[in-house]
Design a protein around this motif. Structure first.
Motif, PDB file in Angstrom:
ATOM      1  N   GLU A  53      13.971 -36.010  15.033  1.00  0.00           N
ATOM      2  CA  GLU A  53      14.020 -37.347  15.647  1.00  0.00           C
ATOM      3  C   GLU A  53      15.406 -37.945  15.461  1.00  0.00           C
ATOM      4  N   PHE A  54      15.983 -38.473  16.532  1.00  0.00           N
ATOM      5  CA  PHE A  54      17.296 -39.116  16.445  1.00  0.00           C
ATOM      6  C   PHE A  54      17.405 -40.149  17.544  1.00  0.00           C
ATOM      7  N   TYR A  55      18.385 -41.045  17.385  1.00  0.00           N
ATOM      8  CA  TYR A  55      18.617 -42.130  18.324  1.00  0.00           C
ATOM      9  C   TYR A  55      20.115 -42.279  18.544  1.00  0.00           C
ATOM     10  N   THR A  56      20.459 -43.081  19.528  1.00  0.00           N
ATOM     11  CA  THR A  56      21.865 -43.411  19.731  1.00  0.00           C
ATOM     12  C   THR A  56      22.380 -44.187  18.517  1.00  0.00           C
ATOM     13  N   GLY A  57      23.432 -43.680  17.897  1.00  0.00           N
ATOM     14  CA  GLY A  57      23.956 -44.256  16.666  1.00  0.00           C
ATOM     15  C   GLY A  57      23.700 -43.397  15.451  1.00  0.00           C
ATOM     16  N   SER A  58      22.854 -42.368  15.566  1.00  0.00           N
ATOM     17  CA  SER A  58      22.600 -41.450  14.452  1.00  0.00           C
ATOM     18  C   SER A  58      23.766 -40.478  14.317  1.00  0.00           C
ATOM     19  N   VAL A  59      24.078 -40.137  13.086  1.00  0.00           N
ATOM     20  CA  VAL A  59      25.120 -39.143  12.804  1.00  0.00           C
ATOM     21  C   VAL A  59      24.440 -37.783  12.701  1.00  0.00           C
ATOM     22  N   MET A  60      24.924 -36.822  13.493  1.00  0.00           N
ATOM     23  CA  MET A  60      24.246 -35.540  13.625  1.00  0.00           C
ATOM     24  C   MET A  60      25.231 -34.399  13.437  1.00  0.00           C
ATOM     25  N   ALA A  61      24.687 -33.210  13.202  1.00  0.00           N
ATOM     26  CA  ALA A  61      25.457 -31.969  13.135  1.00  0.00           C
ATOM     27  C   ALA A  61      24.732 -30.928  13.976  1.00  0.00           C
ATOM     28  N   VAL A  62      25.460 -30.269  14.855  1.00  0.00           N
ATOM     29  CA  VAL A  62      24.890 -29.267  15.763  1.00  0.00           C
ATOM     30  C   VAL A  62      25.621 -27.951  15.550  1.00  0.00           C
ATOM     31  N   THR A  63      24.860 -26.892  15.381  1.00  0.00           N
ATOM     32  CA  THR A  63      25.403 -25.544  15.226  1.00  0.00           C
ATOM     33  C   THR A  63      25.028 -24.728  16.446  1.00  0.00           C
ATOM     34  N   VAL A  64      26.031 -24.158  17.108  1.00  0.00           N
ATOM     35  CA  VAL A  64      25.811 -23.364  18.319  1.00  0.00           C
ATOM     36  C   VAL A  64      26.421 -21.985  18.127  1.00  0.00           C
ATOM     37  N   ALA A  65      25.894 -21.024  18.867  1.00  0.00           N
ATOM     38  CA  ALA A  65      26.450 -19.677  18.850  1.00  0.00           C
ATOM     39  C   ALA A  65      27.762 -19.654  19.630  1.00  0.00           C
ATOM     40  N   ASP A  66      28.783 -19.041  19.023  1.00  0.00           N
ATOM     41  CA  ASP A  66      30.106 -18.980  19.642  1.00  0.00           C
ATOM     42  C   ASP A  66      30.667 -17.579  19.419  1.00  0.00           C
ATOM     43  N   ALA A  67      30.771 -16.816  20.495  1.00  0.00           N
ATOM     44  CA  ALA A  67      31.247 -15.432  20.384  1.00  0.00           C
ATOM     45  C   ALA A  67      32.711 -15.366  20.000  1.00  0.00           C
ATOM     46  N   ASN A  68      33.478 -16.428  20.268  1.00  0.00           N
ATOM     47  CA  ASN A  68      34.905 -16.429  19.958  1.00  0.00           C
ATOM     48  C   ASN A  68      35.212 -16.910  18.551  1.00  0.00           C
ATOM     49  N   SER A  69      34.217 -17.366  17.825  1.00  0.00           N
ATOM     50  CA  SER A  69      34.427 -17.846  16.468  1.00  0.00           C
ATOM     51  C   SER A  69      34.337 -16.679  15.487  1.00  0.00           C
ATOM     52  N   PRO A  70      35.125 -16.708  14.403  1.00  0.00           N
ATOM     53  CA  PRO A  70      35.039 -15.612  13.422  1.00  0.00           C
ATOM     54  C   PRO A  70      33.649 -15.449  12.830  1.00  0.00           C
ATOM     55  N   ASN A  71      32.951 -16.556  12.637  1.00  0.00           N
ATOM     56  CA  ASN A  71      31.601 -16.498  12.070  1.00  0.00           C
ATOM     57  C   ASN A  71      30.520 -16.390  13.128  1.00  0.00           C
ATOM     58  N   LYS A  72      30.935 -16.309  14.390  1.00  0.00           N
ATOM     59  CA  LYS A  72      30.000 -16.210  15.520  1.00  0.00           C
ATOM     60  C   LYS A  72      29.168 -17.474  15.711  1.00  0.00           C
ATOM     61  N   PHE A  73      29.548 -18.558  15.082  1.00  0.00           N
ATOM     62  CA  PHE A  73      28.885 -19.834  15.316  1.00  0.00           C
ATOM     63  C   PHE A  73      29.885 -20.949  15.049  1.00  0.00           C
ATOM     64  N   ALA A  74      29.617 -22.112  15.631  1.00  0.00           N
ATOM     65  CA  ALA A  74      30.476 -23.290  15.472  1.00  0.00           C
ATOM     66  C   ALA A  74      29.605 -24.494  15.162  1.00  0.00           C
ATOM     67  N   ARG A  75      30.040 -25.315  14.216  1.00  0.00           N
ATOM     68  CA  ARG A  75      29.301 -26.504  13.796  1.00  0.00           C
ATOM     69  C   ARG A  75      30.163 -27.727  14.024  1.00  0.00           C
ATOM     70  N   PHE A  76      29.560 -28.744  14.619  1.00  0.00           N
ATOM     71  CA  PHE A  76      30.281 -29.978  14.915  1.00  0.00           C
ATOM     72  C   PHE A  76      29.474 -31.156  14.406  1.00  0.00           C
ATOM     73  N   VAL A  77      30.156 -32.100  13.773  1.00  0.00           N
ATOM     74  CA  VAL A  77      29.540 -33.312  13.228  1.00  0.00           C
ATOM     75  C   VAL A  77      30.077 -34.513  13.996  1.00  0.00           C
ATOM     76  N   GLY A  78      29.192 -35.420  14.375  1.00  0.00           N
ATOM     77  CA  GLY A  78      29.625 -36.609  15.096  1.00  0.00           C
ATOM     78  C   GLY A  78      28.498 -37.604  15.252  1.00  0.00           C
ATOM     79  N   ILE A  79      28.838 -38.760  15.776  1.00  0.00           N
ATOM     80  CA  ILE A  79      27.865 -39.815  16.033  1.00  0.00           C
ATOM     81  C   ILE A  79      27.379 -39.705  17.467  1.00  0.00           C
ATOM     82  N   CYS A  80      26.093 -39.866  17.660  1.00  0.00           N
ATOM     83  CA  CYS A  80      25.512 -39.801  18.997  1.00  0.00           C
ATOM     84  C   CYS A  80      25.843 -41.105  19.728  1.00  0.00           C
ATOM     85  N   ILE A  81      26.661 -41.008  20.765  1.00  0.00           N
ATOM     86  CA  ILE A  81      27.066 -42.202  21.499  1.00  0.00           C
ATOM     87  C   ILE A  81      26.247 -42.400  22.772  1.00  0.00           C
ATOM     88  N   GLN A  82      25.522 -41.378  23.211  1.00  0.00           N
ATOM     89  CA  GLN A  82      24.692 -41.530  24.407  1.00  0.00           C
ATOM     90  C   GLN A  82      23.743 -40.342  24.505  1.00  0.00           C
TER      91      GLN A  82
END
Length: 327
Positions: free
Chosen positions: A128-157
């Motif tokens: 459960e999350f809303y606009t204004g929640s701080v979140m972290a999303v991990t996605v598969a990324d073939a170009n990353s050394p670890n084969k995944f990328a994680r991004f942290v940010g605030i949900c603006i919309q």
């Protein structure tokens, strides 16, 4: 019309909008005579929870699940118990509601999409999350050394419906604003975490693009904040300060609650008043066309609620087994 009568009329339209938002039928009147005004209104009990809904702080999904046990209909003619989903679900899971535009409606497509969404949620937990929640999303990324990328940010919309649901995360990295739009049910997403569950005063925080960087800066190694399971979702009353013009949008023409005084010359506010449409807040049919009928919402969330409960129960059992194995 006197100022008192006008205030009563505004109150009447406000009550009517509240009733329509939860699928109720507003019934009332305002009587004015010789400068005196009196309002009479009645709220029926036809809503998602079969009770009159009052606007209180939104509860978490765990608390809503517990309350849904006591909000069961006695049963139909066959004797089966019909579970009624709590009304908070329309805020927690708005992507399950179809697009209200009639030209885009397709009942079979919507039902198949909901099945796919629930199957995806059984694989990847979407909290459960809303606009204004701080979140972290991990996605598969073939170009990353670890084969995944994680991004942290605030949900603006967040927006979209069905499998097209999406949300935008924003963070300032190396003094540069970075925004990533994620499709909520994208198969590349491996994990979604909510580091800080809260809401803001506005439904959209796009004005953070023109705000000072400190309002959008979060450490990439931010740890999740602990909170009680059954606590209500807090509303952050923070008001951000925007940088001087030029801006990406004319924010003075939007009714923003989470922004400090813009300190603009009076001519900007005069132009904003000319293009404003104050009559739209009294257009009940416009509000009706932008919503899904309450009866349809009740059917959708009742079906979704039972399956989400099963998924949550399975997750709790897996966590309990993992804790027992560690001990």
């Amino acid at each position: 019309m006197s100022e008192l009568a006008t205030s009563y009329m505004d109150r009447a339209f406000e009550l009517a909008r509240e009733a329509l938002s939860v699928g109720e039928v507003p019934v009332g009147c305002v009587l004015c005579h010789q400068g005196l005004a009196q309002s009479f209104y009645k709220r029926n009990a036809v809503s998602l929870s079969e009770t009159t809904v009052t606007h209180q702080p939104i509860e978490t999904s765990n608390e809503a699940d517990e309350k849904s046990v006591s909000k069961q209909k006695p049963g139909d003619e066959s004797g089966n118990t019909v579970v009624v989903a709590p009304p908070e679900f329309r805020f927690m899971y708005p992507e399950f509601l179809p697009d209200p535009a009639m030209e885009r409606r397709n009942r079979l497509k919507e039902k198949l999409e909901r099945i796919d969404m629930l199957q995806r949620r059984s694989v990847v937990e979407i909290p459960e999350f809303y606009t204004g929640s701080v979140m972290a999303v991990t996605v598969a990324d073939a170009n990353s050394p670890n084969k995944f990328a994680r991004f942290v940010g605030i949900c603006i919309q967040r927006g979209g419906s069905g499998l097209r649901a999406w949300f935008i995360l924003r963070n300032v990295v190396d003094k540069q604003g970075v925004e990533i739009l994620y499709e909520m049910y994208c198969p590349l997403i491996q994990k979604i975490e909510v580091l800080r569950l809260e809401r803001r005063l506005d439904e959209s925080l796009l004005y953070l693009r023109d705000a000072l960087p400190e309002y959008s800066t979060f450490p990439l190694d931010m740890e999740p904040e602990r909170r009680l399971n059954n606590s209500v979702v807090p509303i952050n009353p923070l008001k951000v300060k925007l940088r001087p013009r030029p801006w990406l949008e004319r924010w003075e023409r939007q009714n923003l609650q989470g922004v400090e005084d813009l300190n603009l010359p009076q001519r900007f506010y005069d132009k904003a008043e000319k293009v404003a449409k104050p009559w739209e807040k009294y257009d009940l049919m416009l509000q009706y066309r932008k919503t899904i009928p309450a009866e349809e919402q009740e059917k959708i969330f009742a079906d979704v609620h039972s399956q989400l409960q099963q998924q949550e129960f399975k997750r709790k059992m897996r966590r309990r087994r993992g804790t027992d194995n560690e001990q």
